[in-house]
Design an enzyme around this catalytic site. Structure first.
Site, PDB file in Angstrom:
ATOM      1  N   SER A  60      35.988  42.106  43.942  1.00 42.52           N
ATOM      2  CA  SER A  60      35.210  42.684  45.051  1.00 42.52           C
ATOM      3  C   SER A  60      34.213  41.622  45.228  1.00 42.52           C
ATOM      4  O   SER A  60      33.738  40.771  44.823  1.00 42.52           O
ATOM      5  CB  SER A  60      34.516  43.942  44.678  1.00 42.52           C
ATOM      6  OG  SER A  60      35.323  45.096  43.936  1.00 42.52           O
TER       7      SER A  60
HETATM    8  N1  SAM Z   1      36.230  45.258  39.294  1.00 41.66           N
HETATM    9  C1  SAM Z   1      37.021  44.103  39.525  1.00 41.66           C
HETATM   10  C2  SAM Z   1      36.736  42.496  39.359  1.00 41.66           C
HETATM   11  O1  SAM Z   1      35.465  42.478  39.284  1.00 41.66           O
HETATM   12  O2  SAM Z   1      37.451  41.791  39.682  1.00 41.66           O
HETATM   13  C3  SAM Z   1      37.673  44.299  40.803  1.00 41.66           C
HETATM   14  C4  SAM Z   1      38.892  45.211  40.768  1.00 41.66           C
HETATM   15  S1  SAM Z   1      40.278  45.473  41.833  1.00 41.66           S
HETATM   16  C5  SAM Z   1      39.071  45.719  43.352  1.00 41.66           C
HETATM   17  C6  SAM Z   1      40.512  46.976  41.484  1.00 41.66           C
HETATM   18  C7  SAM Z   1      41.713  46.985  40.247  1.00 41.66           C
HETATM   19  O3  SAM Z   1      41.772  48.294  39.816  1.00 41.66           O
HETATM   20  C8  SAM Z   1      43.152  46.421  40.491  1.00 41.66           C
HETATM   21  O4  SAM Z   1      42.985  45.304  39.484  1.00 41.66           O
HETATM   22  C9  SAM Z   1      44.107  47.429  40.264  1.00 41.66           C
HETATM   23  O5  SAM Z   1      45.137  47.033  39.461  1.00 41.66           O
HETATM   24  C10 SAM Z   1      43.091  48.361  39.153  1.00 41.66           C
HETATM   25  N2  SAM Z   1      43.671  49.766  39.034  1.00 41.66           N
HETATM   26  C11 SAM Z   1      44.247  50.443  40.217  1.00 41.66           C
HETATM   27  N3  SAM Z   1      44.586  51.622  39.489  1.00 41.66           N
HETATM   28  C12 SAM Z   1      44.055  51.754  38.404  1.00 41.66           C
HETATM   29  C13 SAM Z   1      44.397  52.689  37.484  1.00 41.66           C
HETATM   30  N4  SAM Z   1      44.493  53.957  37.681  1.00 41.66           N
HETATM   31  N5  SAM Z   1      43.908  52.413  36.124  1.00 41.66           N
HETATM   32  C14 SAM Z   1      43.273  51.185  35.956  1.00 41.66           C
HETATM   33  N6  SAM Z   1      43.169  50.210  36.790  1.00 41.66           N
HETATM   34  C15 SAM Z   1      43.512  50.521  38.054  1.00 41.66           C
END
Ligand code: SAM
Length: 673
Positions: A62
């Site tokens: 993000s």
């Molecule tokens: N906070 C992260 C960072 O600092 O890099 C950004 C993460 S990214 C915007 C969102 C993440 O949520 C992705 O890696 C995606 O695979 C994960 N995601 C989506 N649905 C999910 C779920 N149900 N459980 C766990 N992770 C999930």
């Protein structure tokens, strides 16, 4: 201080504190955790960009501001056990681990969870535990949590996460009915199982895929279809077209039916004695914007003695138009104007008609009283970029591909995380750099021969010397820079405008045609918070109220734009405006076309009501509807940005002059074939 530490410190000041993040614990943590350690090595140079970046598995890390905003909203004190859903790169969990006692983080992609685990180990963050699984269901074994943050957007607030929230704690989560955009929501658990929800801001996250999020089958169904496109529920009371603000706008606007017939007397009166009138546009490819600017400009020329039209275009190409419009007797420049990307921006029927009008107006006047037409942009910006791409295509197509993507990042509001991935530097460009700069110098030298032959030597003396001396810096910044390249370009445009005004004497008045993002006061937008300035702001600072800033907007229709830098022009559909944008407010007034005065409106509450920042859309030579919120919307405070706003609810693309469409254009016409 290392280079990365300096960039991190700048990010904290400019992108976080500058945008209102005040929690010192969050600011300290963001100033400590090395973001460069959470992206692939070839993307490190972008680690402190004010933007999301791509990571493995098609996911993103993000934007720093969003991470800070979410963590600040948790309101942590330091002793809490917290849950982070969507580990991704691990960056947000790492920051969280500096302001909470213990962090549990869940990621649905196994390889991402594994890489994050290794990063935490290497960096010594030993109060974080990573799990591979579905985070929409939470981690009940460690509940209740003193805070939960979710970095992916689902259709609703996941019930399991509400259940696992401790009393008094906050859950911060993006929620939206569509896959494309969400609202960031904070839910606080109060005694007696009461939950209080609060909307923080509009955001765009990757989807939360899981049992309490989007089901994989729903995602597949949405691919290539519109099944998850905005399904706007019936507006809640007080939010529909009759809400007081919409009514106020409808009552305060001056509607008109036809651009040619619109009564502009009151606008011209409001412009008063201004020396510079800046006319914006919300896209680079909308017919109504060009025609309305032409109409206003004609009034200013005829009624107020304006004699300079200065536009967001290349100086040498505009000089060709100027030669034609002013019926000059010196030999014309050899080149054909505006034949390079993005051709449609100036080579269109709307501009052609205005040029013809200028020519006939000028034909009746002495040379000293004629209207001149100039390009303010960085000398040969587009032509230079094309020359670089031509050269790189020949010597190294891979580097050319990188360069194309980089040029696509030139404007701060046209970002797309995926483009950063394609724009990662290859070592090769550095080895080509000397050659590239030489090509650009040769190009400049050839283009300046014309200026030397022309009577108006001021350009030669003032502009060219400065430009040649700085050419190397310009092009280097253009290739590597972001904020810096934007500021350099806008300072250059402002300096050129000032030079033109000085050249035509103390009474000279100029009309400027540029994109809203150049002519609206940047200090009233999120660009200002990032340290970016623009022509409108510099005019306001130097000319005060003698600069009159006009913004333009639209809801929907078609627009001429490319999908990537140097790509072909396409006629694209403009998505209906975002529910939290200024455009949506104007759309709800039901007015087809209208003027709204903002500097000193008859009903002063217009300013007060429009003041709190909202989203505003900016479409340039590239339009990426698929990432529209992230790529094309920014925050602004409209009445501080503009003195007047011109609204067209539905708009259509400009008519480009290409091939057979040139038929019927006079033979002498400078756009030629
Ligand atoms: N906070 C992260 C960072 O600092 O890099 C950004 C993460 S990214 C915007 C969102 C993440 O949520 C992705 O890696 C995606 O695979 C994960 N995601 C989506 N649905 C999910 C779920 N149900 N459980 C766990 N992770 C999930």
């Amino acid at each position: 201080m290392t280079g990365f530490e300096a960039l991190r410190a700048r990010m904290v000041e400019r992108d976080l504190r500058g945008r209102g993040i005040a929690d010192s614990r969050v600011l300290d943590a963001m100033g400590t955790v090395p973001r460069e350690a959470f992206v692939a090595s070839d993307l490190r140079e972008f680690a402190y960009e004010d933007a999301p970046l791509p990571i493995e598995q098609g996911q993103t890390i993000s934007q720093p501001y969003i991470v800070a905003r979410m963590l600040e909203a948790l309101g942590l004190r330091g002793s809490e056990t917290v849950l982070d859903v969507g580990t991704g790169s691990g960056y947000a969990a790492a920051v969280l681990s500096r302001i909470a006692n213990r962090v549990y983080t869940i990621e649905r992609h196994g390889p991402l969870a594994e890489v994050a685990r290794r990063r935490f180990r290497e960096l010594g963050y030993d109060n974080i535990e990573v799990r591979h699984g579905d985070g929409s269901l939470g981690w009940p074994e460690h509940a209740p949590f003193g805070g939960i943050v979710v970095a992916a957007g689902g259709p609703e607030i996941p019930q399991p996460l509400l259940d696992q929230l401790a009393e008094g704690a906050s859950l911060v989560v993006p929620v939206g009915e569509t896959l494309r955009s969400q609202r960031l929501v904070r839910v606080v658990r109060r005694p007696g199982d009461r939950f209080e929800a609060e909307h923080l801001e509009a955001v765009r996250f990757v989807p939360l895929v899981g049992e309490a999020g989007w089901l994989p089958a729903e995602l597949e169904a949405s691919e290539g279809s519109t099944s998850l496109e905005p399904v706007m529920a019936a507006p809640a009371a007080g939010l529909g077209p009759d809400r007081p603000l919409v009514r106020l706008l409808r009552e305060s606007s001056e509607p008109f039916d036809d651009i040619g017939e619109a009564e502009l007397g009151s606008l011209i009166e409001r412009i008063g004695d201004a020396r510079i009138v800046l006319l914006g546009e919300a896209t680079h490819g909308t017919s109504e914007f060009y025609r309305m600017r032409a109409r206003i400009t004609r009034e200013l020329i005829e009624r107020k003695g304006f004699r300079i039209v200065a536009v967001e275009a290349d100086w040498p190409d505009a000089a060709k138009i100027d030669h034609y419009a002013r019926l000059r007797e010196t030999p014309p420049p050899e080149w054909t104007a505006f034949t390079r990307f993005p051709t449609w921006m100036w080579r269109n029927r709307e501009v052609a008609e205005f040029v013809e009008w200028m020519r006939s107006f000028n034909a009746e006047r002495e040379p000293g009283d004629r209207v001149s037409f100039h390009g303010l942009d960085l000398y040969s910006l587009f032509r230079s970029i094309e020359a670089v791409l031509d050269y790189l295509d020949r010597v190294d197509p891979d580097t050319a591909r990188v360069a194309r993507a980089r040029y696509g990042c030139l404007t701060p509001w046209e970002r797309d995380p995926a483009v950063y991935g394609r724009a990662a530097l290859t070592g090769t460009y550095r080895t080509c750099e000397a050659e590239v700069v030489q090509i650009l110098r040769d190009l400049l030298a050839r283009r300046m021969e014309y200026a030397g032959r022309d009577g108006e030597t001021f350009l030669d003396a003032v502009q060219n010397a400065r430009l040649v001396a700085n050419a190397e810096r310009y092009y280097r910044v253009m290739y590597y820079g972001s904020v810096e390249s934007w500021n350099l370009r806008d300072s250059h445009m402002f300096d050129t405008l000032s030079t033109l005004l000085a050249f035509r004497g103390s009474e000279a008045r100029a009309v400027v045609w540029e994109h809203n993002s150049h002519v609206g006061n940047a200090a009233a937008t999120e660009m200002g918070a990032r340290g970016e300035h623009n022509v409108g702001q510099l005019c306001r600072q130097d000319f005060g109220d003698a600069a009159f800033l006009v913004g333009f907007g639209t809801d929907t229709g078609t627009v001429a734009a490319a999908s990537e830098w140097d790509g072909p022009m396409e006629i694209k559909d403009v998505r209906p405006s975002h529910p939290e944008s200024y455009e949506r407010l104007f759309h709800e007034t039901g007015l087809e076309a209208a003027l709204l005065h903002l500097r000193e409106p008859a009903r002063p509450e217009v300013r007060g009501e429009l003041e709190p920042p909202r989203l505003e859309r900016a479409i340039g030579v590239i339009y990426r509807p698929e990432t529209e919120l992230a790529s094309h919307y920014f925050q602004a405070s409209l009445p501080h940005q503009f003195d007047e706003y011109v609204w067209f609810d539905r708009t259509r693309a400009v008519a480009p002059l290409i091939g057979p469409e040139l038929e019927g254009v006079p033979e002498t016409y400078p756009f030629g074939l």
